[in-house]
Design an enzyme around this catalytic site. Structure first.
Site, PDB file in Angstrom:
ATOM      1  N   SER A  13       0.831  -1.210   0.000  1.00 27.56           N
ATOM      2  CA  SER A  13       0.000   0.000   0.000  1.00 27.56           C
ATOM      3  C   SER A  13       0.861   1.253   0.000  1.00 27.56           C
ATOM      4  O   SER A  13       0.584   2.220  -0.734  1.00 27.56           O
ATOM      5  CB  SER A  13      -0.907   0.017   1.236  1.00 27.56           C
ATOM      6  N   LEU A  14       1.906   1.252   0.811  1.00 30.50           N
ATOM      7  CA  LEU A  14       2.783   2.423   0.911  1.00 30.50           C
ATOM      8  C   LEU A  14       3.517   2.674  -0.398  1.00 30.50           C
ATOM      9  O   LEU A  14       3.750   3.824  -0.776  1.00 30.50           O
ATOM     10  CB  LEU A  14       3.767   2.235   2.063  1.00 30.50           C
TER      11      LEU A  14
END
Length: 229
Positions: free
Chosen positions: A12-13
């Site tokens: 996600s990051l």
């Protein structure tokens, strides 16, 4: 545009880093992994794999962070540098993405993340596999003598590799034995502080839970849930 994301999840990051690099406005929707929000019927309609992240861009709905990175760069990077179209350059980027997914992040995640959130133990085998992944990545960087993971320009390959590596930093794992990895990692931090801060936020959260293990009351259908600290 919407990105369904988990706050300390490296995939996600990595997507958040690319969105920042491309200066794209989007709605960030946090999915609480600890509460199994990714297992709800509502989320399954978006992502039948029940994995995070998921991107929505108009009528496109897709999971798999590598595919999201590739799509965003193809669609929105007018410079063409983040995901070069020249076949050999793109092949190296694709290789690094596959290497991260299949071996590097997989081994690191099993060693770092699983014991924090699930009923797993860190084992000598897990450590050996993590060191093996670092050995291989160090060799690639040494062999290519490149500033970044896939050449001398920042590409989408750097984002998932950086966010995987920060998991090790979160538990104070020393990288001194892999000097080319250290050089690449520190270079990213210094040259792209705004992108690094996205990873650093996740790292601080992982580091906190490493010292203060979360206790889940929600059963996970696949992984054994950590019931007590």
């Amino acid at each position: 545009m919407k990105l369904y994301s988990v706050s300390d999840g490296p995939p996600s990051l990595a997507c958040q880093q690319l969105l920042k690099a491309l200066d794209i406005e989007y709605e960030l929707i946090n999915v609480d992994f600890g509460k199994s929000e990714h297992l709800t019927n509502e989320y399954e309609e978006l992502n039948p794999q029940k994995e995070i992240p998921t991107l929505i861009d108009d009528d496109l709905i897709m999971g798999e962070s590598n595919a999201i990175l590739q799509y965003l760069a193809d669609q929105y990077d007018s410079s063409g540098k983040l995901y070069p179209k020249e076949p050999k350059l793109r092949a190296i980027v694709n290789h690094r993405l596959c290497f991260n997914l299949a071996l590097y992040y997989r081994n690191i995640s099993e060693y770092v993340m699983a014991p924090i959130y699930y009923d797993y133990q860190r084992t000598p085998l897990g450590l050996k596999k993590t060191k093996m992944a670092l050995d291989i990545f160090n060799t690639y960087l040494q062999r290519e003598n490149s500033t970044y993971a896939a050449g001398n320009n920042l590409t989408i390959a750097d984002f998932p590799l950086v966010t995987a590596t920060m998991c090790l930093e979160a538990i104070d794992f020393q990288l001194d034995s892999w000097p080319y990895v250290v050089k690449w990692y520190e270079n990213f931090k210094q040259k792209h502080p705004d992108l690094w801060e996205i990873a650093a936020d996740g790292m601080r959260e992982i580091s906190y839970f490493e010292k203060n293990p979360p206790v889940s009351s929600v059963d996970h259908p696949i992984h054994p849930v950590r019931k007590n600290a």
